[in-house]
Design an enzyme around this catalytic site. Structure first.
Site, mmCIF file in Angstrom:
data_model
loop_
_atom_site.group_PDB
_atom_site.id
_atom_site.type_symbol
_atom_site.label_atom_id
_atom_site.label_comp_id
_atom_site.label_asym_id
_atom_site.label_seq_id
_atom_site.Cartn_x
_atom_site.Cartn_y
_atom_site.Cartn_z
ATOM 1 N N TYR A 1 11.028 1.583 -12.807
ATOM 2 C CA TYR A 1 9.690 2.045 -13.174
ATOM 3 C C TYR A 1 9.751 2.520 -14.621
ATOM 4 C CZ TYR A 1 8.239 2.183 -8.240
ATOM 5 O OH TYR A 1 7.914 1.859 -6.946
ATOM 6 N N PRO B 1 -0.471 1.166 -5.851
ATOM 7 C CA PRO B 1 0.819 0.641 -5.397
ATOM 8 C C PRO B 1 2.038 1.335 -5.999
ATOM 9 C CG PRO B 1 -0.210 -0.861 -6.957
ATOM 10 C CD PRO B 1 -1.228 0.188 -6.662
ATOM 11 N N HIS C 1 17.938 -1.171 -0.948
ATOM 12 C CA HIS C 1 18.044 -0.445 -2.209
ATOM 13 C C HIS C 1 18.356 1.020 -1.920
ATOM 14 C CE1 HIS C 1 15.460 -3.424 -4.790
ATOM 15 N NE2 HIS C 1 16.414 -4.013 -4.108
ATOM 16 N N TYR D 1 9.465 8.902 -1.225
ATOM 17 C CA TYR D 1 9.541 7.459 -1.439
ATOM 18 C C TYR D 1 10.117 6.750 -0.215
ATOM 19 C CZ TYR D 1 9.632 3.259 -4.368
ATOM 20 O OH TYR D 1 9.393 2.008 -4.900
ATOM 21 N N LYS E 1 3.298 2.696 -0.790
ATOM 22 C CA LYS E 1 2.912 3.316 0.475
ATOM 23 C C LYS E 1 1.930 2.497 1.313
ATOM 24 C CE LYS E 1 5.395 6.894 0.346
ATOM 25 N NZ LYS E 1 6.630 6.158 0.480
#
Length: 389
Positions: free
Chosen positions: A201, A288, A72, A380, A292
């Site tokens: 998200y 979550p 991704h 991220y 991580k």
């Protein structure tokens, strides 16, 4: 029984530590209370930082990940009824890989089997002794019900939040930082082909939702729910209805698994007492939202493997002395990022209209500012393992 490093826990942390030590010529024995098939099947995190993926390749564990993992280049933040794309590759030149934790575990077990590594499953009554000496011991009952003793030079506690390792540290020397969030995640695994290429998200007035995937045939989806709710209150029809409300278009399919997970942040310090070292979920938990958990475990054992190599092969204790402080710097960076993502994306129970507008302002700033989006992307995809943070 004797070995150089006794490892408690056959999750990603324990298995990867055993593999890294093997590559350095150090023997280990891994003890796990669950049966092997359960360990191979349990579904956990699925996002690998670029640093984690690179490390797995470097140590000979990347072949299946590169064949089957989904690369991704970014994520979408969905709010104000629209998608806002954060392009990791453009912003920081790196990507993430969606490859389930259970797949990493399978690769690690298979690698340890090929190297004739000692993996002992279905052990119980595990206890750690004499960690202040240079010959700590682990006692346990094996799968056949026989009492056993494993004499080590070092013990690595990689047995998760509820394991025995952290409890074996002197509790009067341990500082615990704990935060429980006022919401939980309801997660489902569905046999439905993903209709999106990357994670979404969503911040919605009814609560957070996450669209992700595990393979070209399997979708992983999450809903923010009250932590007191039970899974029996959520029949499949209600779950799909709520997902359609909070997320953009998605495909339905048979629900293979579902469950509710509490959200917490937790850090224990220090990560060492004598010759007992903590790594992974035994030492820290992150919500979550920031993806991580497994990545922090990998960073812990990468650091710990180097420290133990110096100690056991060269009688140099400098890296084991600094292990806790060095690892915790990365842990706290990840804790802050995960808390930031969680706070920005979830509906806060009891939030005032003023606080709701502040949350939306942060989302709009993150989506529109190159500097803010770059900070999100950098965190991220993962800081370099050599970064001093």
């Amino acid at each position: 029984m004797r070995t150089q490093v006794g490892i408690i826990g056959a999750g990603p942390a324990g298995l990867l530590l055993s593999h890294l030590l093997h590559l350095r010529g150090i023997d280990s024995v891994v003890l796990e209370e669950r049966e092997e098939q359960y360990v191979r099947r349990r579904v956990r995190a699925g996002v690998l930082e670029s640093t984690t993926a690179d490390l797995l390749r470097e140590v000979g564990l990347g072949a299946r990940m590169d064949r089957e993992g989904l690369v991704h280049k970014g994520i979408s933040l969905h709010f104000d009824g629209e998608d806002h794309y954060v392009d990791f590759e453009r912003l920081v030149g790196r990507t993430i890989t969606v490859y389930g934790q259970q797949e990493v575990v399978k690769d690690l077990i298979d690698a340890r089997r090929r190297a004739h590594g000692q993996l002992l499953f279905e052990v119980r009554d595990t206890a750690v002794h004499e960690t202040g000496s240079d010959r700590p011991r682990i006692t346990f009952t094996d799968a056949e019900g026989r009492p056993q003793e494993l004499v080590c030079e070092v013990v690595a506690g990689c047995d998760g939040f509820h394991g025995v390792s952290r409890k074996s540290l002197p509790q009067n020397e341990l500082t615990v930082y704990d935060h429980t969030y006022p919401f939980a995640w309801l997660g489902i695994l569905a046999k439905a082909a993903p209709v999106r290429d990357e994670l979404v998200y969503a911040n919605h007035e009814r609560g957070f939702a996450l669209y992700s995937m595990r393979s070209p045939e399997i979708t992983r989806l999450y809903l923010q729910v009250d932590p007191e709710e039970r899974i029996e209150q959520w029949p499949d029809e209600r779950i799909w209805s709520e997902l359609h409300t909070r997320l953009p278009a998605l495909a339905e399919g048979p629900v293979l698994e579902k469950g509710i997970t509490a959200m917490r942040s937790f850090v224990a310090s220090p990560l060492r007492h004598g010759r007992l070292f903590l790594a992974g979920d035994a030492a820290h938990i992150v919500p979550p939202t920031g993806a991580k958990g497994m990545n922090l475990a990998v960073a812990d054992v990468w650091l710990l493997a180097s420290a133990l190599s110096e100690l056991l092969l060269h009688n140099n204790s400098a890296l084991v002395e600094s292990y806790s402080d060095t690892a915790l710097r990365r842990v706290w960076r990840a804790e802050h990022f995960s808390w930031t993502m969680t706070s920005m994306l979830h509906r806060q129970p009891g939030a005032t209209p003023f606080e709701r507008q502040l949350q939306l302002a942060q989302l709009r700033y993150t989506a529109s500012s190159t500097a803010a989006a770059t900070s999100l992307a950098e965190n991220y995809v993962g800081m370099p393992l050599t970064s001093p943070l």
